[in-house]
Enzyme design. Structure first.
Site, PDB file in Angstrom:
ATOM      1  N   ARG A   1       0.834  -1.194   0.000  1.00  0.00           N
ATOM      2  CA  ARG A   1       0.000   0.000   0.000  1.00  0.00           C
ATOM      3  C   ARG A   1       0.875   1.253   0.000  1.00  0.00           C
ATOM      4  O   ARG A   1       1.963   1.257   0.606  1.00  0.00           O
ATOM      5  CB  ARG A   1      -0.841  -0.033   1.274  1.00  0.00           C
ATOM      6  CG  ARG A   1      -1.786   1.130   1.501  1.00  0.00           C
ATOM      7  CD  ARG A   1      -2.957   1.095   0.583  1.00  0.00           C
ATOM      8  NE  ARG A   1      -4.080   1.874   1.084  1.00  0.00           N
ATOM      9  CZ  ARG A   1      -5.114   2.208   0.319  1.00  0.00           C
ATOM     10  NH1 ARG A   1      -5.156   1.847  -0.954  1.00  0.00           N
ATOM     11  NH2 ARG A   1      -6.125   2.880   0.817  1.00  0.00           N
TER      12      ARG A   1
ATOM     13  N   THR B   1      -9.962   0.480  -9.777  1.00  0.00           N
ATOM     14  CA  THR B   1      -8.985  -0.360  -9.118  1.00  0.00           C
ATOM     15  C   THR B   1      -9.008  -1.595  -9.966  1.00  0.00           C
ATOM     16  O   THR B   1      -9.915  -1.769 -10.770  1.00  0.00           O
ATOM     17  CB  THR B   1      -9.474  -0.635  -7.685  1.00  0.00           C
ATOM     18  OG1 THR B   1      -9.299   0.543  -6.926  1.00  0.00           O
ATOM     19  CG2 THR B   1      -8.750  -1.773  -7.000  1.00  0.00           C
TER      20      THR B   1
ATOM     21  N   THR C   1      -4.099  -0.461  -7.272  1.00  0.00           N
ATOM     22  CA  THR C   1      -4.918   0.681  -7.691  1.00  0.00           C
ATOM     23  C   THR C   1      -4.134   1.979  -7.730  1.00  0.00           C
ATOM     24  O   THR C   1      -3.072   2.099  -7.116  1.00  0.00           O
ATOM     25  CB  THR C   1      -6.104   0.846  -6.706  1.00  0.00           C
ATOM     26  OG1 THR C   1      -7.002   1.826  -7.199  1.00  0.00           O
ATOM     27  CG2 THR C   1      -5.641   1.266  -5.321  1.00  0.00           C
TER      28      THR C   1
ATOM     29  N   ASN D   1      -6.283   4.460  -7.015  1.00  0.00           N
ATOM     30  CA  ASN D   1      -7.481   4.964  -6.332  1.00  0.00           C
ATOM     31  C   ASN D   1      -8.539   5.293  -7.377  1.00  0.00           C
ATOM     32  O   ASN D   1      -9.119   4.388  -7.943  1.00  0.00           O
ATOM     33  CB  ASN D   1      -7.194   6.133  -5.398  1.00  0.00           C
ATOM     34  CG  ASN D   1      -8.395   6.394  -4.476  1.00  0.00           C
ATOM     35  OD1 ASN D   1      -9.228   5.509  -4.318  1.00  0.00           O
ATOM     36  ND2 ASN D   1      -8.495   7.568  -3.919  1.00  0.00           N
TER      37      ASN D   1
ATOM     38  N   SER E   1      -7.848   1.063   3.520  1.00  0.00           N
ATOM     39  CA  SER E   1      -8.349   0.595   2.224  1.00  0.00           C
ATOM     40  C   SER E   1      -9.567  -0.304   2.407  1.00  0.00           C
ATOM     41  O   SER E   1      -9.859  -0.764   3.515  1.00  0.00           O
ATOM     42  CB  SER E   1      -7.230  -0.198   1.538  1.00  0.00           C
ATOM     43  OG  SER E   1      -7.685  -0.798   0.354  1.00  0.00           O
ATOM     44  N   SER E   2     -10.254  -0.551   1.311  1.00  0.00           N
ATOM     45  CA  SER E   2     -11.327  -1.559   1.299  1.00  0.00           C
ATOM     46  C   SER E   2     -10.956  -2.741   0.413  1.00  0.00           C
ATOM     47  O   SER E   2     -11.771  -3.648   0.214  1.00  0.00           O
ATOM     48  CB  SER E   2     -12.627  -0.947   0.761  1.00  0.00           C
ATOM     49  OG  SER E   2     -13.016   0.151   1.544  1.00  0.00           O
TER      50      SER E   2
ATOM     51  N   GLY F   1     -13.895  -1.336  -6.898  1.00  0.00           N
ATOM     52  CA  GLY F   1     -15.162  -0.739  -6.468  1.00  0.00           C
ATOM     53  C   GLY F   1     -15.148  -0.038  -5.118  1.00  0.00           C
ATOM     54  O   GLY F   1     -16.211   0.176  -4.534  1.00  0.00           O
TER      55      GLY F   1
END
Ligand code: DON
Length: 559
Positions: A95, A370, A388, A390, A441-442, A462
């Site tokens: 990340r 992403t 990603t 973003n 993050s998700s 998403g």
């Protein structure tokens, strides 16, 4: 002889059994990605004897060329992997990190209000990229082919170009104005043509050169060599905060995956700094206790139960989750006694209200981008990668002379308590900005075993909708006994506590269902489509069934 005959029939049986065509089924290795070209690269690596990690590295670099809205070397991401030789399952965190010079209130004006677009557009929005370090680590620890060979596919695609499909041509047209704000990006994307059409050849020689340096010199070229110089110079030119130290000190982290059972599935997903694994785990654990013989997939009752569970889980996300290197998650969010207590808050006949909580300000939504890809090989190596920039094309700022875009991942921090990010998510102390911290993050790259054997690899794009899409697929598969294809194609819905509404995929739900949800107290919003899952399923006979979500441009393949 008879056994061989039966084995030969197996694929047809698998396909025929629920009358659903699958994209592809394979024995040696399989993958599903957002790009037909990247999937072909993966197939070629398998054909040369590469393992799932080799494929994941080659595909990661290829997507940076052929899927520039999300594929990247200027962003970051996560991978959850299974090493077949040790049977170990691990999570790799590459990340982005906040620059060392960043500070808690950097996106606020003197009155404490967020400054428009500051965390989403241009140099100030960029986190320190992790992708090159992440792909290198995957290769170094688990790859079997040579590093330059794995990058050679991407270099060729960048140097000779690739044929734009309709999706890519439309995407470039849609973002032309926003990319053209920056001279570097305008030159990079619109020199060959101002109006790209399907069938045009798109060349990016600068990126070819950058990738060649990474191939020959390794990640040092990116983090402390020529490329680092260009990144720092570009970011500084546009008022951003990067220093050479930011890049030189960037490090990936191996983490313990979030691990829990849902029915008979052993699920391994991404831990903080992604909220993916824990929030998906909470949703699945909340719904697991219910008797599903009363529910049908897509019924009012099930959608209500799922969304009430998601409401509870996302409320915890806003309060308790952030980079674990900076913030201690105060308790086990998957603790069974805690989950049981939370479950008591669910009323099957009525919505809860998220209203006592600070309301988020919902900004206008730019479509996010992403990309997730899933890879498996015959040895049982499994790789789930989500990475990603973003939002689509990230910060829209390309690094001068280098042919790639920088991310706008800083927007994933809570830029002030209760202020919503691009995905409408709010947060506070746990996810506040701090130097060198990773933003929450998700992304949810996920590996599933059944009876300790490889079973499913999946993940999605998403934003916050990644988590609910992945959870729904697992429920469709395990509780509603749907095939992978049917599990993927089921209409999707989403709830994230704030804003307090259900999002439904438009055109997929009839008026009676919407009326039923409204009667229970839900507020309904609609979206074109939700998420884009790329998955590979390994059946009991070891056959690999790969599938790309028909909501996107992706493609599945293998050997
Ligand atoms: O890390 C996150 O959660 C976001 N930056 C992911 C963005 C995303 O999925 C956009 N995709 N469509």
């Amino acid at each position: 002889m008879a056994a061989a005959f039966l084995l030969a029939l197996l694929p047809f049986f698998v396909i025929g059994c629920d009358n659903v065509a699958v994209d592809s089924y394979y024995r040696k290795g399989a993958l599903a990605t957002a790009s037909p070209i990247a999937t072909q690269v993966g197939e070629q690596v398998f054909a040369r004897g590469g393992n799932a990690f080799d494929v994941a590295v080659a595909v990661g670099f290829a997507l940076a060329v052929v899927h520039p809205e999300a594929g990247n070397i200027g962003g970051g991401g996560f991978a959850v992997i299974r090493d077949a030789s040790t049977k170990e399952i691990k999570a790799l965190d590459f990340r982005e990190k906040a620059p060392l010079a960043s500070s808690e209130k950097m996106y606020l004006d003197s009155l404490g209000d967020p400054i428009e677009n500051m965390s989403t557009v241009g140099a100030f929005a960029c986190g320190v990229p992790g992708t090159v370090a992440g792909l290198y680590e995957l290769w170094q620890k688990h790859g079997s082919m040579k590093w330059p060979e794995l990058i050679s596919y991407a270099i060729l695609l960048a140097d000779s170009g690739f044929i734009l499909n309709a999706y890519q041509a439309e995407s470039l047209a849609k973002y032309k104005d926003r990319l053209s704000v920056f001279d570097e990006s305008s030159r990079l994307f619109f020199t060959g043509s101002k109006n790209w059409q399907e069938g045009d050849n798109f060349v990016n020689r600068q990126l070819g050169q950058t990738l060649a340096k990474i191939a020959n010199e390794g990640p040092e070229s990116f983090y402390s060599g020529d490329i680092a110089d260009s990144i720092v110079a570009t970011v500084k030119r546009y008022g951003g905060l990067f220093s050479h130290e930011d890049l030189a000190s960037y490090q990936i982290k191996w983490r313990q995956p979030v691990n829990f059972r849902f029915d008979s599935l052993q699920i391994y997903s991404m831990p903080p700094p992604s909220s993916g694994g824990l929030i998906m785990g909470q949703i699945l654990k909340l719904v697991e206790a219910y008797d599903f013989s009363k529910f049908e997939a897509g019924s009012i009752e099930y959608i209500h139960l799922f969304c009430e569970s998601a409401r509870l889980a996302f409320a915890d996300r806003s309060e308790y989750l952030g980079d674990p290197d900076f913030y201690n998650i105060p308790f086990d969010l998957l603790d069974s006694a805690y989950i049981s207590r939370r479950r008591q808050l669910i009323n099957l006949n009525q919505v809860n209200s998220s209203s006592e909580i600070l309301p988020g300000i919902m900004p206008s939504r730019e479509s996010g981008q992403t990309t997730h890809y899933s890879v498996v090989d015959a040895q049982g190596n499994m790789v789930a990668v989500t990475y990603t920039l973003n939002s689509a094309y990230g910060s829209k700022l390309a690094v001068s002379g280098c042919g790639f875009l920088l991310n706008n991942e800083m927007d994933d921090f809570a830029i002030a308590p209760g202020v919503a990010n691009l995905y409408g998510l709010v947060g506070g102390e746990a996810n506040k900005i701090e130097p060198a911290k990773r933003m929450l993050s998700s992304m949810s790259p996920t590996i599933v075993l059944k009876n300790d054997k490889p079973f499913l690899i999946l993940g999605s794009r998403g934003g916050s909708e990644i988590i609910t899409a992945v959870a729904q697929l697992l429920i469709n598969f395990s509780r509603f006994n749907l095939s992978l294809e049917k599990s993927l194609s089921q209409p999707r819905f989403h709830h994230q506590w704030l804003p307090d509404n259900i999002v439904l995929e438009e055109k997929s739900f009839d008026i009676n269902l919407k009326q039923g949800l409204i009667k229970l107290g839900h507020i309904i919003k609609e979206a074109d489509v939700l998420s884009e899952i790329h998955a590979v399923y390994i059946n009991g006979a070891g056959l690999m069934i790969a599938s790309a979500d028909r909501r996107g441009p992706g493609h599945a393949g293998g050997q």
